[in-house]
Design an enzyme around this catalytic site. Structure first.
Site, mmCIF file in Angstrom:
data_model
loop_
_atom_site.group_PDB
_atom_site.id
_atom_site.type_symbol
_atom_site.label_atom_id
_atom_site.label_comp_id
_atom_site.label_asym_id
_atom_site.label_seq_id
_atom_site.Cartn_x
_atom_site.Cartn_y
_atom_site.Cartn_z
ATOM 1 N N GLY A 25 33.962 41.696 35.102
ATOM 2 C CA GLY A 25 33.467 41.508 36.465
ATOM 3 C C GLY A 25 33.174 42.863 37.077
ATOM 4 N N GLN A 27 35.080 45.464 38.215
ATOM 5 C CA GLN A 27 35.713 46.633 37.582
ATOM 6 C C GLN A 27 35.566 46.624 36.061
ATOM 7 O OE1 GLN A 27 37.272 49.493 38.655
ATOM 8 N NE2 GLN A 27 36.552 48.935 40.690
ATOM 9 N N ARG A 47 37.218 34.876 27.827
ATOM 10 C CA ARG A 47 37.626 33.523 27.445
ATOM 11 C C ARG A 47 36.471 32.850 26.688
ATOM 12 N NH1 ARG A 47 37.966 31.398 33.730
ATOM 13 N NH2 ARG A 47 36.080 32.484 34.405
ATOM 14 N N SER A 50 32.558 32.232 27.752
ATOM 15 C CA SER A 50 32.294 33.062 28.933
ATOM 16 C C SER A 50 30.813 33.430 29.033
ATOM 17 C CB SER A 50 33.123 34.347 28.868
ATOM 18 O OG SER A 50 32.646 35.260 29.841
ATOM 19 N N GLU A 83 44.868 37.113 41.164
ATOM 20 C CA GLU A 83 45.616 35.864 41.326
ATOM 21 C C GLU A 83 45.785 35.097 40.020
ATOM 22 O OE1 GLU A 83 42.740 36.634 42.732
ATOM 23 O OE2 GLU A 83 41.295 34.996 42.639
ATOM 24 N N HIS A 106 45.091 47.706 40.132
ATOM 25 C CA HIS A 106 45.635 47.382 41.458
ATOM 26 C C HIS A 106 47.134 47.150 41.245
ATOM 27 C CE1 HIS A 106 46.027 45.992 45.458
ATOM 28 N NE2 HIS A 106 45.511 44.797 45.375
ATOM 29 N N GLY A 132 33.464 48.624 41.531
ATOM 30 C CA GLY A 132 33.019 48.959 40.183
ATOM 31 C C GLY A 132 31.573 49.432 40.139
ATOM 32 N N GLU A 229 24.104 50.203 63.053
ATOM 33 C CA GLU A 229 24.468 51.626 63.085
ATOM 34 C C GLU A 229 25.702 51.941 62.234
ATOM 35 O OE1 GLU A 229 24.699 53.165 67.070
ATOM 36 O OE2 GLU A 229 22.595 52.738 67.454
ATOM 37 N N SER A 250 25.741 62.488 70.138
ATOM 38 C CA SER A 250 25.368 62.981 71.471
ATOM 39 C C SER A 250 26.590 62.995 72.392
ATOM 40 C CB SER A 250 24.299 62.072 72.086
ATOM 41 O OG SER A 250 24.877 60.813 72.387
HETATM 42 N N1 LIG Z 1 36.346 44.588 42.874
HETATM 43 C C1 LIG Z 1 36.592 45.892 42.916
HETATM 44 O O1 LIG Z 1 35.702 46.690 43.120
HETATM 45 C C2 LIG Z 1 37.968 46.447 42.659
HETATM 46 C C3 LIG Z 1 38.279 47.758 43.097
HETATM 47 C C4 LIG Z 1 39.501 48.316 42.713
HETATM 48 C C5 LIG Z 1 40.400 47.552 41.974
HETATM 49 N N2 LIG Z 1 40.072 46.275 41.623
HETATM 50 C C6 LIG Z 1 41.016 45.511 40.809
HETATM 51 O O2 LIG Z 1 40.415 45.281 39.527
HETATM 52 C C7 LIG Z 1 40.856 44.041 39.017
HETATM 53 C C8 LIG Z 1 39.654 43.178 38.693
HETATM 54 O O3 LIG Z 1 39.001 42.846 39.912
HETATM 55 P P1 LIG Z 1 37.456 42.475 39.947
HETATM 56 O O4 LIG Z 1 37.064 42.361 41.376
HETATM 57 O O5 LIG Z 1 36.688 43.389 39.036
HETATM 58 O O6 LIG Z 1 37.527 41.035 39.285
HETATM 59 P P2 LIG Z 1 36.336 40.000 39.095
HETATM 60 O O7 LIG Z 1 35.016 40.667 39.231
HETATM 61 O O8 LIG Z 1 36.578 38.808 39.960
HETATM 62 O O9 LIG Z 1 36.587 39.553 37.562
HETATM 63 C C9 LIG Z 1 35.752 38.657 36.958
HETATM 64 C C10 LIG Z 1 36.043 38.621 35.476
HETATM 65 O O10 LIG Z 1 37.329 38.029 35.260
HETATM 66 C C11 LIG Z 1 37.205 36.999 34.313
HETATM 67 N N3 LIG Z 1 38.118 35.882 34.576
HETATM 68 C C12 LIG Z 1 38.187 35.133 35.696
HETATM 69 N N4 LIG Z 1 39.113 34.167 35.564
HETATM 70 C C13 LIG Z 1 39.613 34.309 34.314
HETATM 71 C C14 LIG Z 1 40.573 33.599 33.565
HETATM 72 N N5 LIG Z 1 41.227 32.546 34.099
HETATM 73 N N6 LIG Z 1 40.856 34.009 32.305
HETATM 74 C C15 LIG Z 1 40.200 35.067 31.776
HETATM 75 N N7 LIG Z 1 39.263 35.800 32.434
HETATM 76 C C16 LIG Z 1 38.975 35.402 33.677
HETATM 77 C C17 LIG Z 1 35.783 36.503 34.469
HETATM 78 O O11 LIG Z 1 35.446 35.867 33.268
HETATM 79 P P3 LIG Z 1 34.006 35.175 33.000
HETATM 80 O O12 LIG Z 1 33.114 36.326 32.719
HETATM 81 O O13 LIG Z 1 34.262 34.304 31.840
HETATM 82 O O14 LIG Z 1 33.662 34.434 34.264
HETATM 83 C C18 LIG Z 1 35.024 37.795 34.734
HETATM 84 O O15 LIG Z 1 34.661 38.422 33.527
HETATM 85 C C19 LIG Z 1 41.784 43.444 40.069
HETATM 86 O O16 LIG Z 1 43.102 43.806 39.765
HETATM 87 C C20 LIG Z 1 41.332 44.122 41.347
HETATM 88 O O17 LIG Z 1 42.319 44.180 42.362
HETATM 89 C C21 LIG Z 1 38.881 45.716 41.937
#
Ligand SMILES: NC(=O)c1ccc[n+]([C@@H]2O[C@H](COP(=O)([O-])OP(=O)(O)OC[C@H]3O[C@@H](n4cnc5c(N)ncnc54)[C@H](OP(=O)(O)O)[C@@H]3O)[C@@H](O)[C@H]2O)c1
Length: 325
Positions: A25, A27, A47, A50, A83, A106, A132, A229, A250
């Site tokens: 996803g 990150q 998974r 996917s 989660e 995280h 990301g 803004e 300003s």
């Molecule tokens: N978002 C950010 O920019 C950000 C910034 C800093 C830290 N983080 C941390 O990075 C981590 C990932 O966050 P994210 O926002 O990148 O996550 P995300 O985009 O929501 O992750 C999506 C990915 O997770 C997979 N996934 C979802 N449910 C699943 C399951 N039940 N079993 C296996 N894979 C599953 C999805 O698989 P499919 O491809 O099969 O759908 C997809 O590849 C978290 O700990 C978050 O707090 C995120």
């Protein structure tokens, strides 16, 4: 505070090692591609069925089922949504190699006990401080995104070295790596999401827009004033800090900010902020997050559809269409 940069970090702990990125996803994609471009052996664990497998392979990455990716890896990064970390960890634990490193971006899952890692594992955090998409684009420009690192469990004696080499390989130490803890990062991040940048700021913008429209101002002018803004102040603060931003605007805007800012963000707001922090620390939000997932995200779905229907969003779309014409 110690700020580590590329020159302070030995890349060797990841040389000849395989990293499994679980999730492709926000990150997962950025970290997998940055690692690959840094010469690291990466596999993306997904998974079965996917939709992300095709995209990852088209980007030149190796993919495998989660179980196989974990089995083959020395370092496993948990980059699926927070989660589901408890369930995901339960699924992969039998396949984690003895003494492998388990990484997070995280602190939440460890701080609030979603994941209780096996005793033989190294457990580290490398949390880039931004999305990301920006982590990837900065890396491609030869730059980096600042990151926080921490070690929760050091079974092999190599956890610190692995965490830092990982932060170097995804490009964070080009900007700087700062030592933290899972608890500090998780609490500060959840607090900010609720009370400041992601929760507080949008509600302030919406309240300002609604107030002007209720006072007879056209939605377009209200939008341009209150929301249009925002990027200007963000860029000024990024470049000059808050004091420098105030000097750059300003006298009219500066005096308005001086007289108005503390009237809006008053002692009551600060008291409620302290309440949010206390609730975060007590684990109340972590429980809400798990409950939201268990019941298939009803509050998030409803809030998303309501936000799409507001006058504010209609005004955004109108102005956006005009800009594209
Ligand atoms: N978002 C950010 O920019 C950000 C910034 C800093 C830290 N983080 C941390 O990075 C981590 C990932 O966050 P994210 O926002 O990148 O996550 P995300 O985009 O929501 O992750 C999506 C990915 O997770 C997979 N996934 C979802 N449910 C699943 C399951 N039940 N079993 C296996 N894979 C599953 C999805 O698989 P499919 O491809 O099969 O759908 C997809 O590849 C978290 O700990 C978050 O707090 C995120």
């Amino acid at each position: 505070m110690e700020m580590l940069r590329d020159a302070d970090i030995d890349p060797a702990p990841l040389v000849g090692k395989r990293v499994a990125i679980l999730g492709y996803g926000n990150q997962g994609r950025a970290q997998a591609l940055n690692l690959k471009d840094s010469g690291i052996d990466v596999v993306v664990g997904l998974r079965g069925g996917s939709g992300s497998a095709f995209e990852a392979e088209a980007a030149g990455l190796t993919t495998d089922l989660i179980e196989e990716a974990v089995r083959s890896a020395d370092v496993v990064m948990m980059l699926a949504p927070d989660e589901i970390h408890a369930a995901l960890y339960g699924e992969i634990e039998p396949f984690l190699r003895e003494g492998a490193a388990l990484g997070f971006s995280h602190g939440l899952s460890i701080r609030f006990g979603f994941v209780k890692p096996r005793g033989d594992l190294d457990v580290f955090m490398l949390a880039p401080k931004g999305p990301g998409t920006a982590l990837r684009s900065l890396y491609q420009q030869g730059k980096g995104m600042i990151g926080l690192w921490a070690v929760e469990q050091d079974s092999t004696g190599n956890a610190r070295a692995i965490a830092l080499a990982y932060g170097r390989a995804i490009g964070c130490s080009r900007a700087g790596l700062i030592a933290s803890t899972f608890a500090e990062e998780a609490e500060a991040d959840l607090f900010n999401e609720q009370a400041v940048v992601w929760g507080g700021v949008p509600e302030l913008l919406i309240a300002g827009f609604d107030t002007l429209v209720a006072g007879g101002v056209s939605p377009e002018v209200a939008y341009l004033e209150c929301i249009g803004e925002l990027h200007l102040i963000a860029e000024l603060i990024e470049a000059r800090g808050i004091a420098g931003m105030k000097e750059a605007i300003s006298n009219t805007a500066e005096l308005g900010a001086l007289l108005g800012g503390k009237r809006i963000i008053d002692a009551d707001v600060r008291r409620r902020m302290a309440e949010v922090l206390a609730e975060v620390r007590a684990g109340r939000f972590a429980e809400e997050l798990r409950e939201e997932e268990r019941s298939s995200y009803p509050r998030l779905e409803q809030a998303r559809s309501e936000a799409r229907e507001t006058l504010l969003n209609q005004t955004f779309r109108k102005l956006d269409d005009t800009r594209r014409d």
